[in-house]
Design a protein around this motif. Sequence first.
Motif, PDB file in Angstrom:
ATOM      1  N   LEU A  27       0.825  -1.203   0.000  1.00 43.51           N
ATOM      2  CA  LEU A  27       0.000   0.000   0.000  1.00 43.51           C
ATOM      3  C   LEU A  27       0.861   1.256   0.000  1.00 43.51           C
ATOM      4  O   LEU A  27       1.824   1.364   0.768  1.00 43.51           O
ATOM      5  CB  LEU A  27      -0.903   0.023   1.237  1.00 43.51           C
ATOM      6  N   VAL A  28       0.538   2.194  -0.863  1.00 45.22           N
ATOM      7  CA  VAL A  28       1.153   3.523  -0.873  1.00 45.22           C
ATOM      8  C   VAL A  28       0.024   4.547  -0.935  1.00 45.22           C
ATOM      9  O   VAL A  28      -1.080   4.236  -1.395  1.00 45.22           O
ATOM     10  CB  VAL A  28       2.116   3.710  -2.070  1.00 45.22           C
ATOM     11  N   PRO A  29       0.260   5.772  -0.464  1.00 46.49           N
ATOM     12  CA  PRO A  29      -0.795   6.788  -0.527  1.00 46.49           C
ATOM     13  C   PRO A  29      -1.273   7.008  -1.962  1.00 46.49           C
ATOM     14  O   PRO A  29      -0.474   6.994  -2.901  1.00 46.49           O
ATOM     15  CB  PRO A  29      -0.109   8.046   0.022  1.00 46.49           C
ATOM     16  N   GLU A  30      -2.570   7.204  -2.130  1.00 47.76           N
ATOM     17  CA  GLU A  30      -3.133   7.472  -3.453  1.00 47.76           C
ATOM     18  C   GLU A  30      -2.426   8.683  -4.048  1.00 47.76           C
ATOM     19  O   GLU A  30      -2.281   9.717  -3.405  1.00 47.76           O
ATOM     20  CB  GLU A  30      -4.634   7.724  -3.370  1.00 47.76           C
ATOM     21  N   THR A  31      -1.991   8.529  -5.288  1.00 50.61           N
ATOM     22  CA  THR A  31      -1.139   9.531  -5.917  1.00 50.61           C
ATOM     23  C   THR A  31      -1.649   9.903  -7.300  1.00 50.61           C
ATOM     24  O   THR A  31      -2.127   9.041  -8.050  1.00 50.61           O
ATOM     25  CB  THR A  31       0.307   9.001  -6.044  1.00 50.61           C
ATOM     26  N   ILE A  32      -1.544  11.186  -7.634  1.00 49.44           N
ATOM     27  CA  ILE A  32      -1.885  11.671  -8.978  1.00 49.44           C
ATOM     28  C   ILE A  32      -0.694  12.467  -9.497  1.00 49.44           C
ATOM     29  O   ILE A  32      -0.074  13.246  -8.762  1.00 49.44           O
ATOM     30  CB  ILE A  32      -3.151  12.550  -8.948  1.00 49.44           C
ATOM     31  N   TYR A  33      -0.382  12.256 -10.779  1.00 51.41           N
ATOM     32  CA  TYR A  33       0.726  12.967 -11.401  1.00 51.41           C
ATOM     33  C   TYR A  33       0.196  14.223 -12.076  1.00 51.41           C
ATOM     34  O   TYR A  33      -0.913  14.237 -12.621  1.00 51.41           O
ATOM     35  CB  TYR A  33       1.448  12.055 -12.390  1.00 51.41           C
ATOM     36  N   VAL A  34       0.990  15.278 -12.025  1.00 48.58           N
ATOM     37  CA  VAL A  34       0.502  16.600 -12.419  1.00 48.58           C
ATOM     38  C   VAL A  34       0.177  16.705 -13.905  1.00 48.58           C
ATOM     39  O   VAL A  34      -0.542  17.619 -14.319  1.00 48.58           O
ATOM     40  CB  VAL A  34       1.513  17.700 -12.035  1.00 48.58           C
ATOM     41  N   ASP A  35       0.687  15.785 -14.716  1.00 48.16           N
ATOM     42  CA  ASP A  35       0.396  15.845 -16.157  1.00 48.16           C
ATOM     43  C   ASP A  35      -0.697  14.864 -16.576  1.00 48.16           C
ATOM     44  O   ASP A  35      -0.931  14.636 -17.760  1.00 48.16           O
ATOM     45  CB  ASP A  35       1.672  15.583 -16.960  1.00 48.16           C
ATOM     46  N   GLU A  36      -1.384  14.279 -15.602  1.00 50.49           N
ATOM     47  CA  GLU A  36      -2.455  13.333 -15.923  1.00 50.49           C
ATOM     48  C   GLU A  36      -3.653  14.039 -16.551  1.00 50.49           C
ATOM     49  O   GLU A  36      -3.940  15.204 -16.259  1.00 50.49           O
ATOM     50  CB  GLU A  36      -2.922  12.590 -14.662  1.00 50.49           C
ATOM     51  N   GLU A  37      -4.369  13.296 -17.371  1.00 48.59           N
ATOM     52  CA  GLU A  37      -5.608  13.809 -17.956  1.00 48.59           C
ATOM     53  C   GLU A  37      -6.662  13.949 -16.854  1.00 48.59           C
ATOM     54  O   GLU A  37      -6.722  13.137 -15.927  1.00 48.59           O
ATOM     55  CB  GLU A  37      -6.094  12.850 -19.049  1.00 48.59           C
ATOM     56  N   ASP A  38      -7.483  14.978 -16.940  1.00 49.38           N
ATOM     57  CA  ASP A  38      -8.521  15.253 -15.937  1.00 49.38           C
ATOM     58  C   ASP A  38      -7.917  15.401 -14.536  1.00 49.38           C
ATOM     59  O   ASP A  38      -8.476  14.920 -13.539  1.00 49.38           O
ATOM     60  CB  ASP A  38      -9.576  14.142 -15.935  1.00 49.38           C
TER      61      ASP A  38
END
Length: 394
Positions: free
Chosen positions: A131-142
Amino acid sequence: MKNKAVVLGANYYIGLSIIRCLAIHNIPVVAIDYSKKGTYGFHSKYLSEKLIGPDCKKDPQGLLSFLVDYGKKQEKPPVLLPTADGYAEFIDRYLHTLRKYYLINQTEQGLFTKVINKETLHSLAREHNILVPETIYVDEEDFEIKVKENIKFPCLVKPTNSPEFVSHFRKKLFKVYNMEELKDAIRRSKDANLEVIVQRIIPGFDDHMYTFDAYLNQDSKVSHWMTCQKLRQFPINYGASVYTIQKHVPELYKIGGKFLEDIGFKGFAEIEFKKDADTGKFYMIEINARTTNLNSLLYKAGINMPYLAYSELTGQLPEAYAIEKDTNIAFWYAYEDFLAIKDYRKSNQLKLGEILKTFNRPKAYAIWDIKDPKPAFAFLGNKTKRAFNKFFGQ
């Protein structure tokens, strides 16, 4: 004649603790740093040599040449030990060249960097069902929609490369409370040419932070380990340990030990976890692929990690051992802990009584050692001089 131990970095107490852990076994220890200024580890009575070399960040090729030249002059290859991420990444980058002249735990080039970098570490963790913290990358769509729906505010903007980020911003991350603050944090990071990711905050106070500290032999098997629990850190909530206790948590061995073995890690590693206050599940936060702040605590509890590395690389690894009980020993970095306590009290996160009762434990000090007091006096002298100059505007 014994192999020397070469410690990269002596301007922080991590390097000092390595020097002490090795020298008590009559190992000749050499400390290398890029400046004498503020380098209080140079004052240790246990040092055989203290050398000034190029900065691994500003002149890595210069440091490589410096180390190669030094290694060529030695009768036996020294054991090379990093004290910070920058040094670990440097060794990783030039591993094949350095291994011609030095003894180094890791044999797979790129692995140190892979576990230090947050983005590649999280990919590795997910591959191994950690398990790792939920992550979003800054160049992701939406991107904005995903942040609002999956991450939610407040959230964290964290660097993929922590040393460069800390060097630039003097903090480990940005905590943001709305989309405007998030965009500003990303913009500031991009302006500094630093890559960042956006993460969900795992619920839980600072005492929900734990570490799994382990030594893995040359077969990538855990031979020695223990676990710890942070009580206070500085800066508070998202900083480095300043008061941490040894706390036996078997579950962390099951998670962290298997992961390190599966990825083929060798030598010392510390995995930092956070326990979700709502679910009780442990999330991997980061890995330190070098000796850490808690080294004096590990030693006092009964595991001398630098000596294990030296012993295995120059002869034979001591018998496997783990601390599988609570020893009640606490690591204490007094200077920054007092700063942390002030901020915990100011923000009403801790009561004075809660703080005072934590001190009733045997201590593993970050800097102070009655048998080797000069580094502590040098540290205090540096702080006093800085305070004097600040007060008088010099």
